[in-house]
Scaffold this active site. Structure first.
Site, PDB file in Angstrom:
ATOM      1  CE  LYS A 179      -1.801   2.830   2.851  1.00  0.00           C
ATOM      2  NZ  LYS A 179      -1.774   4.083   2.070  1.00  0.00           N
ATOM      3  CD  GLU A 254      13.745   0.786   8.662  1.00  0.00           C
ATOM      4  OE1 GLU A 254      14.300   1.786   9.172  1.00  0.00           O
ATOM      5  OE2 GLU A 254      14.288  -0.322   8.563  1.00  0.00           O
ATOM      6  CB  CYS A 288      13.231   8.919   7.985  1.00  0.00           C
ATOM      7  SG  CYS A 288      14.257   7.976   6.868  1.00  0.00           S
ATOM      8  CD  GLU A 387      10.314  12.760  11.571  1.00  0.00           C
ATOM      9  OE1 GLU A 387       9.242  12.225  11.865  1.00  0.00           O
ATOM     10  OE2 GLU A 387      11.200  12.202  10.891  1.00  0.00           O
TER      11      GLU A 387
HETATM   12  P1  NAD Z   1       2.412   8.289   8.019  1.00  0.00           P
HETATM   13  O1  NAD Z   1       2.659   7.450   9.227  1.00  0.00           O
HETATM   14  O2  NAD Z   1       1.403   9.356   8.102  1.00  0.00           O
HETATM   15  O3  NAD Z   1       1.958   7.361   6.796  1.00  0.00           O
HETATM   16  C1  NAD Z   1       2.742   6.287   6.340  1.00  0.00           C
HETATM   17  C2  NAD Z   1       1.844   5.274   5.665  1.00  0.00           C
HETATM   18  O4  NAD Z   1       0.958   4.729   6.625  1.00  0.00           O
HETATM   19  C3  NAD Z   1       0.975   5.836   4.543  1.00  0.00           C
HETATM   20  O5  NAD Z   1       0.922   4.897   3.493  1.00  0.00           O
HETATM   21  C4  NAD Z   1      -0.383   5.973   5.213  1.00  0.00           C
HETATM   22  O6  NAD Z   1      -1.464   5.876   4.318  1.00  0.00           O
HETATM   23  C5  NAD Z   1      -0.375   4.767   6.139  1.00  0.00           C
HETATM   24  N1  NAD Z   1      -1.295   4.865   7.275  1.00  0.00           N
HETATM   25  C6  NAD Z   1      -1.773   5.985   7.877  1.00  0.00           C
HETATM   26  N2  NAD Z   1      -2.607   5.648   8.891  1.00  0.00           N
HETATM   27  C7  NAD Z   1      -2.633   4.295   8.937  1.00  0.00           C
HETATM   28  C8  NAD Z   1      -3.279   3.345   9.782  1.00  0.00           C
HETATM   29  N3  NAD Z   1      -4.085   3.712  10.767  1.00  0.00           N
HETATM   30  N4  NAD Z   1      -3.042   2.035   9.557  1.00  0.00           N
HETATM   31  C9  NAD Z   1      -2.229   1.635   8.572  1.00  0.00           C
HETATM   32  N5  NAD Z   1      -1.603   2.478   7.729  1.00  0.00           N
HETATM   33  C10 NAD Z   1      -1.791   3.796   7.916  1.00  0.00           C
HETATM   34  O7  NAD Z   1       3.827   8.845   7.595  1.00  0.00           O
HETATM   35  P2  NAD Z   1       4.165   9.786   6.350  1.00  0.00           P
HETATM   36  O8  NAD Z   1       3.696  11.169   6.676  1.00  0.00           O
HETATM   37  O9  NAD Z   1       3.706   9.153   5.082  1.00  0.00           O
HETATM   38  O10 NAD Z   1       5.756   9.729   6.340  1.00  0.00           O
HETATM   39  C11 NAD Z   1       6.531  10.541   7.132  1.00  0.00           C
HETATM   40  C12 NAD Z   1       7.109   9.752   8.291  1.00  0.00           C
HETATM   41  O11 NAD Z   1       7.793   8.593   7.818  1.00  0.00           O
HETATM   42  C13 NAD Z   1       8.152  10.550   9.043  1.00  0.00           C
HETATM   43  O12 NAD Z   1       7.959  10.399  10.431  1.00  0.00           O
HETATM   44  C14 NAD Z   1       9.461   9.922   8.612  1.00  0.00           C
HETATM   45  O13 NAD Z   1      10.518  10.089   9.512  1.00  0.00           O
HETATM   46  C15 NAD Z   1       9.081   8.500   8.409  1.00  0.00           C
HETATM   47  N6  NAD Z   1      10.018   7.820   7.507  1.00  0.00           N
HETATM   48  C16 NAD Z   1      10.925   6.930   8.024  1.00  0.00           C
HETATM   49  C17 NAD Z   1      11.849   6.294   7.205  1.00  0.00           C
HETATM   50  C18 NAD Z   1      12.871   5.323   7.770  1.00  0.00           C
HETATM   51  O14 NAD Z   1      13.522   4.638   7.012  1.00  0.00           O
HETATM   52  N7  NAD Z   1      13.029   5.243   9.082  1.00  0.00           N
HETATM   53  C19 NAD Z   1      11.846   6.555   5.838  1.00  0.00           C
HETATM   54  C20 NAD Z   1      10.918   7.467   5.326  1.00  0.00           C
HETATM   55  C21 NAD Z   1      10.008   8.083   6.181  1.00  0.00           C
END
Ligand code: NAD
Length: 493
Positions: A179, A254, A288, A387
């Site tokens: 997804k 992650e 991230c 963050e």
């Molecule tokens: P997010 O948590 O809002 O969303 C990530 C994914 O989760 C999306 O596909 C979203 O649709 C899905 N999602 C949202 N609510 C959900 C639920 N209740 N159940 C299941 N899935 C759900 O994060 P974002 O805004 O897309 O990304 C930014 C974050 O990701 C930042 O905190 C960043 O640090 C982190 N990030 C980490 C890494 C790493 O390697 N550690 C890499 C990239 C981004």
């Protein structure tokens, strides 16, 4: 290919059961690029069933590693052929500058090639003898695919984040439901098309864009999933972990970071400025591992701040498709508003806004934001601890090594860290004391498919990339044999 109005399930492009769709926008001009099919729980069910069948009855997990590698290499090669077009699509969907999108797509292809190599090696390394303390028995440890994986990914490196999960999962012999983020679903749908063209059997990879609550949540809760691989924010990661806890799914997470960059006063000021800027301004700071907390040794503090502000002012801001642009727009209005709110909070908290902090005057449309520098940031302030996920760097002075390490490690996150000094012994020592999963010496951000990636503390669980990334998708089974002619002796004496 399809016009993005279909989901990719069981090797076919299908309309979503409820017929829903959502818009994806170009953040440089706020225009709608296209509407995208929105999966809901019925579609997730079908996708999991397809992946389940492809795992339980399909050929994929039973194929030799070399046969799976051939498909992965074809995927890599099609991605390379389409690199320019995929990179331009990524720019339109995410906003990042084209040269960075070209890196991402190149790395995406490289990731499939890398895991193709590991798939081949897996055949030879699948079973390892285990020496037991009892010579009446012999034993082997055997690696087997973990089963059906559910992958949920964010929007900051859309195709690359997909590859970090899809490539090792397929190499291991798993099947997958992916997804993508609802903000940037386009290249994940292209990846489905590419995998199809490369001859991946039906059901092995299913791609189901949709909203977090409507598609992500049912995927994370689905009993047909054996493993959940998630990249995203800490709050969503926590929800995924709770969903996984219900039926003890294998998980890897992650999550976010607030990574420190320690600059000692013997560092070359120009090199420090270059890596500090890259560490927080590449990909608009939506990274991230961005080194968003910079600690500068007292004697270098004022000269470095002056040079950093000057350099930030020279950064070209604009649409990622324009030549020479280093800073594109943030991904959407909500992220733009979140970052502006964080900046307002920094000002309220009393930090000095040294440069930036607002939308550039020349940009009337699009989610553009100046590169932003806060100095004299209090250690217990929100902007130092949390963050922001945008082009905002916080800078503080420190006195000595112990002080720098204490401050750097004072965080609930532990994804990455960086240290810069001409004294390499000091760098190596500091690197070993930093509580982070990734430490850069005299640089910040370069990422290699071969090396482990992941965080300490609230930045996550498990590691992606390298051999570690493959292990995420493997179970270890022991097979132990009784070799003796003598009775065991419990009943028969
Ligand atoms: P997010 O948590 O809002 O969303 C990530 C994914 O989760 C999306 O596909 C979203 O649709 C899905 N999602 C949202 N609510 C959900 C639920 N209740 N159940 C299941 N899935 C759900 O994060 P974002 O805004 O897309 O990304 C930014 C974050 O990701 C930042 O905190 C960043 O640090 C982190 N990030 C980490 C890494 C790493 O390697 N550690 C890499 C990239 C981004």
């Amino acid at each position: 290919m399809n016009a993005y109005q279909h989901l990719y399930i069981n090797g076919q492009w299908v309309a979503p059961a409820k017929g829903g769709s959502f818009e994806t926008i170009d953040p440089s001009n706020e225009a709608v690029i296209t509407r995208v099919a929105a999966a809901t729980s019925c579609d997730i069910d079908l996708a999991v069933q397809a992946a389940r069948q492809a795992f339980d009855q399909g050929p994929w997990p039973q194929l030799a590693g070399a046969e799976r590698a051939a498909v992965l290499r074809r995927i890599a090669s099609i991605i390379r052929e389409r690199q320019q077009e995929l990179a331009e699509l990524e720019v339109r969907d995410n906003g990042k500058p084209l040269p960075e999108a070209l890196w991402d797509i190149g790395d995406t292809a490289g990731c499939f090639d890398f895991y193709a190599d590991l798939a081949e090696k897996l055949d030879a390394e699948r079973e390892q003898p285990v020496t037991l303390g009892d010579d009446r028995f012999s034993s082997v440890a055997r690696k087997e695919p973990v089963g059906v994986a559910g992958a949920i990914i964010p929007w900051n490196f859309p195709m690359l984040m997909a590859a970090w999960k899809v490539a090792p999962a397929l190499a291991a012999g798993c099947t997958m439901v992916l997804k993508p983020s609802e903000l940037t679903p386009l290249t994940a749908l292209e990846l489905a098309d590419i995998a199809h063209q490369a001859g991946l059997p039906a059901g092995v990879l299913n791609v189901v864009p949709g909203l977090g609550a409507e598609a992500g949540a049912p995927l994370s809760e689905h009993p047909g999933i054996d493993k959940l691989a998630f990249t995203g924010s800490v709050p969503t990661g926590s929800r995924i972990m709770q969903a996984a806890a219900r039926d003890i799914k294998n998980i890897s997470l992650e999550l976010g970071g607030k990574s420190p960059f320690i600059v000692f006063d013997d560092a070359d000021i120009e090199a420090a400025v270059e890596w500090i800027m890259f560490g927080i301004f590449w990909n608009q700071g939506e990274v991230c591992s961005a080194t968003s907390r910079v600690l500068v040794q007292r004697d270098l503090y004022q000269p470095l701040l002056a040079r950093l502000a000057e350099a930030a002012a020279s950064i070209t801001i604009g649409s990622g498709l324009e030549e020479g642009v280093l800073l594109g727009p943030l991904v959407n209005r909500s992220q733009f508003d979140k970052v502006l709110t964080a900046i307002a909070r920094g000002k309220q908290e009393g930090a000095t806004l040294l440069y930036g902090g607002s939308r550039p005057a020349e940009c009337s449309k699009g989610y553009f934001l100046q590169p932003t520098i806060f100095s004299d940031v209090a250690e217990d302030s929100w902007i130092w601890q949390e963050e922001i996920f945008g082009p905002v760097v916080c800078v503080r002075p420190f006195d000595d090594e112990a002080d720098a390490l204490r401050s750097a490690n004072d965080s609930r996150f532990g994804l990455a860290a960086a240290v810069m000094s001409k004294d390499l012994e000091r760098c190596e020592r500091v690197a070993r004391k930093l509580r982070a999963g990734i430490v850069w010496i005299n640089c910040s951000q370069p990422t290699f498919t071969e090396a482990p990636w992941g965080g300490y503390k609230q930045s996550g669980i498990g590691r992606e990339l390298g051999q570690w990334g493959l292990n995420n998708y493997l179970e270890t089974k022991q097979i132990t044999r009784f070799d003796s002619d003598q009775p065991w002796g419990w009943y028969i004496k």
